[in-house]
Design an enzyme around this catalytic site. Structure first.
Site, short mmCIF file in Angstrom:
data_model
loop_
_atom_site.label_atom_id
_atom_site.label_comp_id
_atom_site.label_asym_id
_atom_site.label_seq_id
_atom_site.Cartn_x
_atom_site.Cartn_y
_atom_site.Cartn_z
N ARG A 112 129.43 44.18 -10.73
CA ARG A 112 128.82 45.48 -10.41
C ARG A 112 129.90 46.56 -10.30
O ARG A 112 129.74 47.66 -10.79
CB ARG A 112 128.01 45.40 -9.10
N LYS A 156 119.48 61.18 -2.55
CA LYS A 156 118.23 60.95 -3.27
C LYS A 156 117.32 60.02 -2.50
O LYS A 156 117.79 59.04 -1.89
CB LYS A 156 118.53 60.34 -4.64
N GLU A 193 112.34 62.86 -4.90
CA GLU A 193 111.89 62.11 -6.08
C GLU A 193 110.53 61.47 -5.86
O GLU A 193 110.44 60.35 -5.35
CB GLU A 193 112.93 61.01 -6.43
N LYS A 239 113.04 65.61 -8.53
CA LYS A 239 113.20 64.58 -9.57
C LYS A 239 111.84 63.90 -9.78
O LYS A 239 111.56 62.86 -9.20
CB LYS A 239 114.27 63.55 -9.14
#
Ligand code: 5MM
Length: 347
Positions: free
Chosen positions: A47, A137, A178, A220
């Site tokens: 990752r 976010k 979002e 978003k």
């Protein structure tokens, strides 16, 4: 710099002509699924190496203004042992952080979901800021059927999104709000438009009640598209017309930027839809992209966990970013597509 100036400076950096945001904030289970699709094991090192590859892509900041990271990435280090958010900043990319703690079923509302993570958020944001994050976010997810999302889910998720956004602004972190109306299911384009409009109406009502400054946030949303199992998939011009109609009705002009998610569209579909929307402009807000899969699928296919493939993976990222940059200006054409669009199927 006072808090309002800092929020404005971050918005100005993120909302630049020709640029979008790279969503690289997949949580543990999601990145494991994306890696599995290309035969890569989801280890800490894989990752780290993958996120390093994305952030280190030469020239990426010509098309990308910011990158949304997962908490783990914020704490990881580059090959030269500098923190990964520092690498992002050096590369001209504003680092951001996903702060929601994922979704769970909404109690007493079968089929609906609610996003959690508000407890202790202000404290976490303060720590994320120390690590370089300047924006955040939070994703709310809405399933669609004839009866979903319920009023309850629409109201509960709007309230959580607005509380999150208010907490972010109090911490001088720009919130990306979002609300994702999912593509799963067989619903029509019209049903998606109806659900998206109801969701956005409630989200902006809640943002107003929670005193969120619209000039200092970004939206978003998902695009208005038919469900994946719907036989009749709309033309890009229809998707654009329906999406823009809903946005014009429900998103105040004070919001500086709308950065779409791709939600399972192919990379080429997402670019074509964004392009068609920008051709309907001028719009009161910048219409740009904050894609995850539609930017990264070709990168993962090129990389396959092999250090030797780093350069071709970075080229694939740069190509998609360049095409979406063109779409953000209404200058994309499907004939500009190279190999990357054909190597990725719908997610
Ligand atoms: C909807 O997903 C967001 C945008 O990505 P796509 O363009 O692929 O739709 C994305 O930022 C998403 O929120 C992250 O991948 C994190 O997802 P999880 O489910 O792991 O929190």
């Amino acid at each position: 710099m006072d808090s309002r100036d800092l929020l404005q400076a971050t918005v100005d950096l993120l909302v630049q002509p020709g640029k979008g945001i790279l969503a690289a904030d997949e949580s543990g289970p999601t990145i494991a699924k994306r890696f599995k699709a290309v035969g890569v094991e989801s280890t800490d090192e894989n990752r780290r190496a993958y996120r390093h590859l994305l952030l280190a892509t030469p020239g990426l900041s010509a098309y990308i203004s910011g990158v949304i990271l997962y908490e783990e990435t914020l704490m990881q280090r580059a090959d030269d042992s500098s923190p990964l958010p520092e690498l992002a900043t050096r590369q001209g990319l504003v680092p951001g952080i996903k702060v929601d703690a994922g979704k769970i079923p909404l109690a007493l509302a079968p089929g609906d979901e609610i996003t959690q993570g508000l407890d202790g958020l202000a404290k976490r944001l303060a720590a994320y800021k120390e690590h370089g994050a300047r924006f955040a976010k939070w994703r709310a997810v809405y399933n669609v059927s004839d009866t979903l999302p319920s009023r309850l889910a629409i109201e509960a998720n709007a309230d959580a999104l607005a509380r999150y956004a208010a907490i972010c602004q109090e911490e001088a972190v720009v919130p990306i709000v979002e609300p994702e109306v999912l593509m799963d299911g067989g619903h029509t384009l019209e049903r998606c438009a109806e659900a998206t409009e109801a969701v956005l109406h409630e989200v902006f009502d809640a943002l107003h009640r929670h005193r969120v400054v619209l000039e200092h946030m970004l939206l978003k949303p998902s695009m208005v598209v038919a469900g994946k199992a719907q036989a009749r998939q709309a033309l890009a011009t229809e998707v654009a017309a329906q999406t823009v109609r809903v946005l014009r009705r429900r998103v105040p002009a004070a919001v500086p930027g709308i950065f779409f998610l791709s939600g399972g569209q192919t990379p080429a579909e997402a670019s074509a839809h964004l392009d068609a929307m920008n051709r309907l402009g001028p719009h009161p807000w910048a219409l740009s992209f904050s894609f995850g899969r539609a930017l990264q699928d070709p990168v993962l296919h090129a990389w396959q966990g092999q250090a030797a493939n780093t350069r071709s993976a970075q080229e694939a990222l740069l190509e998609r970013a360049r095409l979406n940059s063109a779409a953000r200006e209404g200058r994309y054409d499907p004939t500009m597509e190279g190999v990357s669009a054909r190597t990725s199927a719908r997610a």
